[in-house]
Design an enzyme around this catalytic site. Sequence first.
Site, mmCIF file in Angstrom:
data_model
loop_
_atom_site.group_PDB
_atom_site.id
_atom_site.type_symbol
_atom_site.label_atom_id
_atom_site.label_comp_id
_atom_site.label_asym_id
_atom_site.label_seq_id
_atom_site.Cartn_x
_atom_site.Cartn_y
_atom_site.Cartn_z
ATOM 1 N N HIS A 25 -15.429 7.948 8.716
ATOM 2 C CA HIS A 25 -14.528 8.914 9.336
ATOM 3 C C HIS A 25 -14.692 8.927 10.850
ATOM 4 C CE1 HIS A 25 -15.339 10.877 5.264
ATOM 5 N NE2 HIS A 25 -14.493 9.890 5.170
ATOM 6 N N ARG A 62 -1.582 8.905 8.278
ATOM 7 C CA ARG A 62 -2.588 9.100 7.222
ATOM 8 C C ARG A 62 -2.936 10.587 7.136
ATOM 9 N NH1 ARG A 62 -4.803 3.917 9.643
ATOM 10 N NH2 ARG A 62 -5.202 2.505 7.900
ATOM 11 N N ARG A 107 2.156 9.630 4.767
ATOM 12 C CA ARG A 107 1.547 9.159 3.521
ATOM 13 C C ARG A 107 0.812 10.329 2.878
ATOM 14 N NH1 ARG A 107 -3.053 4.654 3.539
ATOM 15 N NH2 ARG A 107 -4.377 6.314 4.328
ATOM 16 N N GLU A 116 -0.555 -1.781 -2.407
ATOM 17 C CA GLU A 116 -1.953 -2.030 -2.052
ATOM 18 C C GLU A 116 -2.729 -2.669 -3.192
ATOM 19 O OE1 GLU A 116 -3.608 1.152 0.693
ATOM 20 O OE2 GLU A 116 -2.524 2.382 -0.757
ATOM 21 N N ASN A 140 -5.029 -3.736 4.123
ATOM 22 C CA ASN A 140 -6.490 -3.568 4.052
ATOM 23 C C ASN A 140 -6.941 -3.524 2.599
ATOM 24 O OD1 ASN A 140 -6.100 -3.162 6.767
ATOM 25 N ND2 ASN A 140 -6.304 -0.939 6.667
ATOM 26 N N ASP A 141 -6.260 -2.701 1.823
ATOM 27 C CA ASP A 141 -6.629 -2.611 0.417
ATOM 28 C C ASP A 141 -6.136 -3.832 -0.355
ATOM 29 O OD1 ASP A 141 -8.226 -0.343 -0.181
ATOM 30 O OD2 ASP A 141 -6.542 0.929 0.413
ATOM 31 N N CYS A 156 1.435 -2.317 7.012
ATOM 32 C CA CYS A 156 0.732 -1.341 7.867
ATOM 33 C C CYS A 156 -0.788 -1.473 7.838
ATOM 34 C CB CYS A 156 1.151 0.079 7.502
ATOM 35 S SG CYS A 156 0.699 0.559 5.832
HETATM 36 C C1 PEP Z 1 -4.332 -0.211 3.884
HETATM 37 O O1 PEP Z 1 -4.976 -0.167 2.844
HETATM 38 O O2 PEP Z 1 -3.958 -1.272 4.417
HETATM 39 C C2 PEP Z 1 -3.924 1.014 4.594
HETATM 40 C C3 PEP Z 1 -3.111 0.980 5.617
HETATM 41 O O3 PEP Z 1 -4.461 2.166 4.167
HETATM 42 P P1 PEP Z 1 -5.957 2.629 4.470
HETATM 43 O O4 PEP Z 1 -6.538 1.680 5.469
HETATM 44 O O5 PEP Z 1 -5.870 4.022 4.960
HETATM 45 O O6 PEP Z 1 -6.591 2.506 3.112
HETATM 46 MG MG MG Z 2 -5.155 1.671 1.766
#
Ligand code: PEP
Ligand code: MG
Length: 747
Positions: free
Chosen positions: A364, A471, A507, A606, A629-630, A677
């Site tokens: 965080h 977010r 989101r 994701e 990212n996920d 994103c």
């Molecule tokens: C992702 O997973 O790419 C994303 C944008 O969400 P977060 O990084 O908040 O999991």
């Molecule tokens: Mg994510």
Amino acid sequence: MTDRHQTDSRQLLGRLREVMAEEATGQTRLDQITQLIACEMNTEVCSIYLFRDSETLELCATEGLKAEAVHQTRMRLGEGLVGRVARTGKAVNTADAPKEHGFRYMPETGEEIYSSFAGFPIQRLGEKLGVLVVQSKTARQYSEEEVYALEVVAMVLAEMTELGVFVGEGAALSARHKNPVAFRGATGQEGTAEGHVWLHEPRVVVTNPIADDPVRETERLREAVDSLRVSVDQMLEGVAGADAEHREVLEAYRMFANSRGWLKRMEEDIAVGLSAEAAVEKEQSIARARMETASDSYLRERLHDLDDLSNRLLRILTGQGKETGAEMPVDPILVARNIGPAELLDYGRLLRGVVLEEGSVGSHAAIVARSLAIPLVIHAERITTEALNGDPIIVDGDAGVVHLRPEDTIVTAFRDKIAMREEAQERYASIRDTPAVTPCGRRIALTMNAGLMADLPSLEGSGAEGVGLFRTELQFLIRNKMPTRTELAALYSRVLDSAGGRRVVFRTLDIGSDKVLSYMKPTDEPNPALGWRAIRVGLDKPGVMRMQLQALIRAAKGRPLTVMFPFVAQYDEYRAALAEVDKAMDRERILGHPLPETLEVGAMLETPSLAFAPTQFFRDVDFLSIGGNDLKQFFFAADRENERVRRRYDTLNVSFLTFLENIVERCRETGTPLSFCGEDAGRPVEAICLAAIGLDALSMRPASIGPVKSLLIRTNLAELREVIHKAREEGHQSVRPAVMEWLKTQG
Ligand code: PEP
Ligand code: MG
């Protein structure tokens, strides 16, 4: 412990104290101390080795070895028995030194005639400062009492070294905390900053390691432990309804604070002549040394608790709270072991940068640092023991490197780098209002990711066309209790106000996995990233989701609203979430609140499963956004939080790009608007490749918009697409080398 042992150690410490009280140079003091120890311990040799630099130990004083060797004999960390003691932080006590593993004889010292050897690390709170050695001709092992006495002396020497007592002219060592030190950590947030250290928790300075009144010191210790117990009990009462993990930490504190063993060991140390503070530190040093070698994570956590508790006790004893009276420098760079998101936000935009010993990219604190757009370096081991308030410091967030008290050459090189960066910033500013249109005529929408009000000012400065990912969990994460619907509605409304009509994609709450709310009952899951998170929590416990949807509708006050659900893995989840949106709209209509002028509802892609969802799903959603990212972590089965594996697979790997291309194709067939994103959207080379395979909208950190746009408007995406295809045809694992080669030809 025998009385004789206490008496001898106390006498030794008493004499040591007398030596310290006399006016003398650092070298004279060191010489006197080695003489004194040799005499009191009845041993032929006593030597003190201190670190000349982080890798080299130097013989700084000796009684018994050849005087000419002083300041001449040096060894590397780990070299010989002395080096071994320094490296491992563990004592060596042997009757037959030459037979000991790693023994190395230093001819210039004349030590070949000595058989027994006992070496003790001089270390303070895990910080290695030197080695204390005794040697004798007769082959004997030093007794338990002698070892204890020497350990105590080593501890006092550590305090003295730290206080700069041995610093002097000529050959004596230079003062601690004066030399330049570089820390190699990891990037938490890119960017660079130059400023002065501001310690989140200033170090406690112990100026009185030896005390002559054990009764008084024991009393002081007991009083301090009593008030510590009271404060821990109060903390426990204060968190009565809090989550189990928080309570568990405090319960562990209470257990230690009431531990008889802990108190007894400190009282024994006081009985031999240490001050209450030094006794606490001695225990703390032992805990820190164990912490470094403990492989069991539970034990490490507990040792950490003990360490924190010792710090609290030291603050009570010395009266040195967080408020030291020091003034925050004008260009503060926060240095801390770790920091919570709320505390970091409290400092806010005052900070130029942040350096942490711990932390993780997804923590965080890292998210907040990103919001504040300040560079963050994590894993800068030991920086809190080395840095002092006000020290000059340079943070290179791009390289994950920190220069503490940097040399002029480093400062100059760094300033050059900053100047180049500023030039680039000027270039980016000049294209801020230019749309991202490529030479081949493609127009790419560039939006920014946000999560806090603090992010919104960047909307103007960066040239973002809107917020592609807001977010919402950050607002939940930085508080210690659940925000109310009214609070959320007010906040979302302010976000829309600041966006001034530009689209904001809200989101819904994405908690679980690495994002844990302190005030929600934690679930003990074997693998949280694959666990009960995001929309799964939202659908199973719909109360919070409903509250959030209502808050969003109210915040819109009749303006257009865009909502996106995270971590949707199958069509039904989206349908269920959409049904919640419909219900929330009905409820608000009945309550007479204005409804949004338009409402778009989308999903984040994701999980690989969603890429293969029925075509109807693609038709049903108003839009999709790839959470790279996920998606990448699940595609490659490589934990995004795990430093060991997270960089192992390239985003430009052909398997991943082909997979993304399939998603682009399905969206094209169904006319579904698609964006990307994840963090990769903000990396210029990755961004142009994403655009080349057909993505028309990218959402990224505000600071990335300039660099990404600057490259996009110079890139012929049609040609790049050919380069990517060719590399794939040729069987390359990643298209990156081919893309980089091609970029070079583009000038
Ligand atoms: C992702 O997973 O790419 C994303 C944008 O969400 P977060 O990084 O908040 O999991
Ligand atoms: Mg994510």
